[in-house]
Scaffold this active site. Structure first.
Site, PDB file in Angstrom:
ATOM      1  N   ARG A 189     -79.309  71.936   1.409  1.00  0.00           N
ATOM      2  CA  ARG A 189     -79.980  72.145   0.127  1.00  0.00           C
ATOM      3  C   ARG A 189     -80.874  73.360   0.291  1.00  0.00           C
ATOM      4  NH1 ARG A 189     -84.387  67.143   0.008  1.00  0.00           N
ATOM      5  NH2 ARG A 189     -85.491  67.832   1.859  1.00  0.00           N
ATOM      6  N   TRP A 194     -83.358  64.247   9.841  1.00  0.00           N
ATOM      7  CA  TRP A 194     -83.452  65.665  10.203  1.00  0.00           C
ATOM      8  C   TRP A 194     -83.709  65.781  11.704  1.00  0.00           C
ATOM      9  CZ3 TRP A 194     -82.650  69.103   6.218  1.00  0.00           C
ATOM     10  CH2 TRP A 194     -82.849  68.624   4.910  1.00  0.00           C
ATOM     11  N   ASN A 225     -88.369  72.100  -5.695  1.00  0.00           N
ATOM     12  CA  ASN A 225     -88.807  71.187  -4.638  1.00  0.00           C
ATOM     13  C   ASN A 225     -89.234  71.992  -3.425  1.00  0.00           C
ATOM     14  OD1 ASN A 225     -88.787  68.335  -3.511  1.00  0.00           O
ATOM     15  ND2 ASN A 225     -87.479  69.362  -2.021  1.00  0.00           N
ATOM     16  N   GLU A 226     -90.464  71.799  -2.989  1.00  0.00           N
ATOM     17  CA  GLU A 226     -90.952  72.343  -1.713  1.00  0.00           C
ATOM     18  C   GLU A 226     -90.575  73.810  -1.496  1.00  0.00           C
ATOM     19  OE1 GLU A 226     -89.706  69.631   1.354  1.00  0.00           O
ATOM     20  OE2 GLU A 226     -91.368  68.302   0.885  1.00  0.00           O
ATOM     21  N   GLU A 277     -94.887  62.943  -2.587  1.00  0.00           N
ATOM     22  CA  GLU A 277     -94.074  62.154  -1.659  1.00  0.00           C
ATOM     23  C   GLU A 277     -95.016  61.669  -0.573  1.00  0.00           C
ATOM     24  OE1 GLU A 277     -90.752  64.415  -0.192  1.00  0.00           O
ATOM     25  OE2 GLU A 277     -90.218  65.112  -2.188  1.00  0.00           O
ATOM     26  N   CYS A 284     -81.164  81.674  -3.981  1.00  0.00           N
ATOM     27  CA  CYS A 284     -81.917  82.916  -3.844  1.00  0.00           C
ATOM     28  C   CYS A 284     -82.799  83.039  -5.083  1.00  0.00           C
ATOM     29  CB  CYS A 284     -80.949  84.097  -3.743  1.00  0.00           C
ATOM     30  SG  CYS A 284     -81.789  85.686  -3.901  1.00  0.00           S
TER      31      CYS A 284
HETATM   32  C1  GAL Z   1     -89.251  66.209   1.624  1.00  0.00           C
HETATM   33  C2  GAL Z   1     -88.299  66.428   0.468  1.00  0.00           C
HETATM   34  C3  GAL Z   1     -87.616  65.154   0.055  1.00  0.00           C
HETATM   35  C4  GAL Z   1     -87.104  64.435   1.243  1.00  0.00           C
HETATM   36  C5  GAL Z   1     -88.239  64.184   2.195  1.00  0.00           C
HETATM   37  C6  GAL Z   1     -87.804  63.471   3.438  1.00  0.00           C
HETATM   38  O1  GAL Z   1     -89.426  67.350   2.354  1.00  0.00           O
HETATM   39  O2  GAL Z   1     -88.934  66.974  -0.645  1.00  0.00           O
HETATM   40  O3  GAL Z   1     -86.570  65.449  -0.816  1.00  0.00           O
HETATM   41  O4  GAL Z   1     -86.118  65.181   1.823  1.00  0.00           O
HETATM   42  O5  GAL Z   1     -88.807  65.381   2.589  1.00  0.00           O
HETATM   43  O6  GAL Z   1     -87.091  64.300   4.294  1.00  0.00           O
END
Ligand code: GAL
Length: 678
Positions: free
Chosen positions: A111, A315, A149-150, A306, A115
């Site tokens: 994701r 990850w 997002n972020e 979040e 650009c």
């Molecule tokens: C954040 C992201 C979320 C989810 C979460 C956990 O960085 O905005 O979508 O991925 O981390 O990894």
């Protein structure tokens, strides 16, 4: 719902209706309602479901989800889905994909493959967002929007980014002569004679012209702001009463947080404090800094969009599970530092996709357990205390200045091994936090009127405007703390031909005669009482100004040839004073120095706070509230700090036991909240 309602104190969850069978939605919404979920964020990755083929929209599922939440009295925040352009789009419009510094394509599949300069992305993204905004403008459940997002800098070097960069540079410098002059391109025959020779930093080597590299970063940050602005305008056209925010994450980011924040109603942060025992000594403090940075983006309260709900993973190998009390304690830490609404990531752990092991409040089994129970308890507490804590906020008398430009310039040219801008900010912040001192962390260009003490680490790039503001701040009675590597360069990232600290030499009352980039080597530092400490990273050898108004507080010691030379000084300047710290002293020295400053200025502090215990205050018309948090696995005790009534346990909101001169017991991850009795 009007914009002012984003200041309510409440809790929610991140939810992905498109990931779950329709049959689960109803029971999820019901359980959410019973669990104290006041709002959900949805939609931020759902482009392929909202627009399955170009121009073919499908909002039926979103209508249904929003109606369902609305029917349970749960509000909805919609995330714009531009973080994940769908495959039809990236195939048909490959300009959407970022080009990496080595010429590779950032492929879809994970994701963030977008650009910020891509016109197709902007056009198609804004078109979809406009439709969403129009559709949900009047929906009673929808209260606001999260953009993308972020955000983080991608270094995209696409054709469009190249063209936009040339325009940006042209607008900034006007002529190639001026550009060549300001960047100093004469070095290594880098001079430009035609505009089309100007490209992004291809190859990504850090050993390129530092002025060019810094401007390229600034250009990318501006591109993110432009990209965001297109979305904000589309939403505001239809939804003037909805709020708009963005979820910042993991500092330090190569991003101009303050420019991104400018057009937002408030900032949000994604908060994942580290659950590993070996991080227990540091994580609560770096978390506190992240929260203070987020509050500083707009200098107002903020949201957590979040919040950690279970073991993170996917990850990377999974982290330890949050211990009992952990989820609750970190909610209260965020509130103590100015969060109003917290949204937990995520309702239930995903059974599909890359993030299956980033755990939600409920496990894959869909059997709710300990973590949801803790959320329920915390949400109930928050609802009970909201009438008191609503409209209160932290009010600090101390500020630390932060600057994305310094961060980037010091990344481009690391000054010495182990010298790290952000880590050093962390150190100053941690010392204050351990003394129970509330501190704002703000953009280095902000006005300083609210503060008595300003700590300005490593103002490596400096211009007249900031130098004057800082000098006036001190002259008018403030206390300014500056450190090594101040005033080294101008804003073009070009070294000043001045004795350091350059534009602040007068105000600090010192000049740097010589310096030694110590890196990880340790040198002795002797204070005036003869006590010995360690210092590292950097050694400025200071020359106090003539006239006797500069006092030497510490010198180098040991066997270095510059033993006996000044490293830390204090200078009376106008009605205030300035400190210059020419090295990176060990934490215990900084603690003593800052404590001395607080005593002098009359800022309250707490000596002897046990490790992992954090104390901070929110205040407003309803009173002042003291939060005492044990963010560690061991029980702790602290002496009560005055006359307070216990609002956490109090039966009526303002009743409860008086604590004065008592000891307060804190269980592991214990949270106590008191109201100051005047
Ligand atoms: C954040 C992201 C979320 C989810 C979460 C956990 O960085 O905005 O979508 O991925 O981390 O990894």
């Amino acid at each position: 719902m009007t914009k002012s309602d984003y200041t309510s104190l409440r809790m929610g969850v991140d939810y992905y209706p498109e990931h779950w069978d329709r049959s689960l939605w109803e029971q999820d919404a019901l359980l959410m309602k019973q669990s104290g979920v006041a709002l959900v964020r949805i939609g931020e990755f759902a482009w392929s479901r909202l627009e399955p083929r170009e121009g073919e929209y499908d909002f039926a599922w979103m209508d249904e989800a929003i109606d369902l939440f609305g029917s349970h009295g749960i509000d909805v925040v919609i995330g714009t889905p531009t973080h994940t352009p769908p495959r039809w789009l990236t195939t048909k419009y490959p300009d959407v994909l970022p080009i990496t510094p080595n010429g590779g394509v950032f492929q879809p599949g994970v994701r963030g493959h977008r650009c910020f300069n891509s016109r197709s992305l902007r056009r198609l993204g804004e078109r979809l967002i406009e439709q969403l905004a129009e559709r949900y403008a009047q929906h009673p459940a929808v209260i606001g929007w999260q953009i993308d997002n972020e955000f983080s800098m991608l270094d995209s070097q696409s054709e469009q980014a190249t063209e936009d960069f040339r325009d940006w540079v042209y607008r900034k410098y006007g002529t190639l002569e001026r550009l060549n002059q300001e960047w100093g391109t004469v070095v290594w025959s880098g001079e430009y004679s035609e505009w089309n020779q100007l490209t992004p930093p291809l190859g990504g080597s850090p050993y390129q012209n530092p002025s060019f590299l810094l401007d390229f970063a600034r250009f990318q940050w501006d591109s993110i702001v432009d990209f965001q602005q297109g979305q904000i305008s589309a939403i505001r056209r239809h939804c003037p009463d909805h709020f708009i925010t963005h979820n910042f994450h993991s500092y330090p980011q190569r991003l101009d947080l303050y420019a991104v924040g400018e057009e937002l109603d408030f900032a949000s942060f994604d908060y994942y404090p580290n659950t590993s025992p070996e991080k227990a000594a540091t994580s609560p403090y770096s978390g506190a800094l992240s929260l203070d940075i987020t509050r500083g983006i707009k200098r107002q309260n903020f949201w957590i969009m979040e919040q950690l709900s279970g073991s993170p993973g996917g990850w990377m190998p999974m982290w330890r599970m949050p211990q009992p009390g952990y989820i609750r304690a970190y909610v209260w830490q965020a509130i103590a530092r100015g969060a109003d609404t917290l949204v937990h990531f995520r309702w239930r752990s995903a059974t599909v996709g890359a993030e299956q092991f980033w755990h939600g409040l409920i496990d894959h089994s869909n059997v709710s357990g300990r973590r949801l129970a803790e959320f329920v308890q915390t949400s109930a507490e928050l609802q009970r205390l909201a009438p008191l804590l609503g409209q209160t906020s932290p009010k600090a008398q101390v500020a630390i200045l932060m600057s994305p430009e310094q961060l980037e310039a010091l990344r481009i040219q690391k000054q010495a091994d182990s010298f790290d801008y952000y880590e050093n900010i962390k150190t100053y912040h941690r010392v204050l936090t351990k003394l129970g001192i509330d501190c704002d962390v703000i953009d280095w260009r902000q006005p300083l009127d609210a503060y008595q003490v300003v700590i300005a680490p490593h103002l490596y790039l400096l211009d007249d405007e900031v130098a004057e503001r800082l000098s006036h701040f001190a002259a008018d009675g403030g206390t300014l703390v500056t450190t090594a590597r101040t005033g080294v360069k101008n804003l073009q990232n070009v070294c000043e031909m001045k004795l350091l600290p350059g534009l602040l030499a007068d105000c600090t009352g010192v000049t740097v005669r010589d310096y030694d980039p110590l890196g990880s080597d340790i040198v002795r530092l002797d204070d005036r009482e003869g006590e010995q400490f360690a210092c590292s990273q950097w050694a400025d050898i200071l020359e106090p100004a003539d006239g006797g108004r500069t006092e030497v507080l510490a010198t180098y010691g040991g066997s270095v040839f510059f033993a006996g030379e000044a490293t830390i000084t204090r200078h009376e300047f106008g009605r205030g004073e300035t400190y210059y710290i020419g090295t990176h002293p060990e934490e215990s020295y900084l603690r003593g120095l800052l404590l001395g400053i607080m005593q002098k200025v009359g800022i309250p502090y707490i000596e002897g706070l046990p490790a992992s215990v954090q104390v901070s205050v929110r205040s407003g018309e309803s009173g002042s509230y003291l939060f005492i948090l044990n963010l560690g696995r061991e029980p702790r005790r602290i002496k009560s700090l005055g006359a307070y009534s216990d609002v956490m346990r109090g039966e009526g909101l303002l009743s409860g036991k008086l604590y004065n001169g008592h000891e307060i017991e804190l269980e592991p991850y214990g949270v106590e909240i008191f109201r100051l009795i005047l």
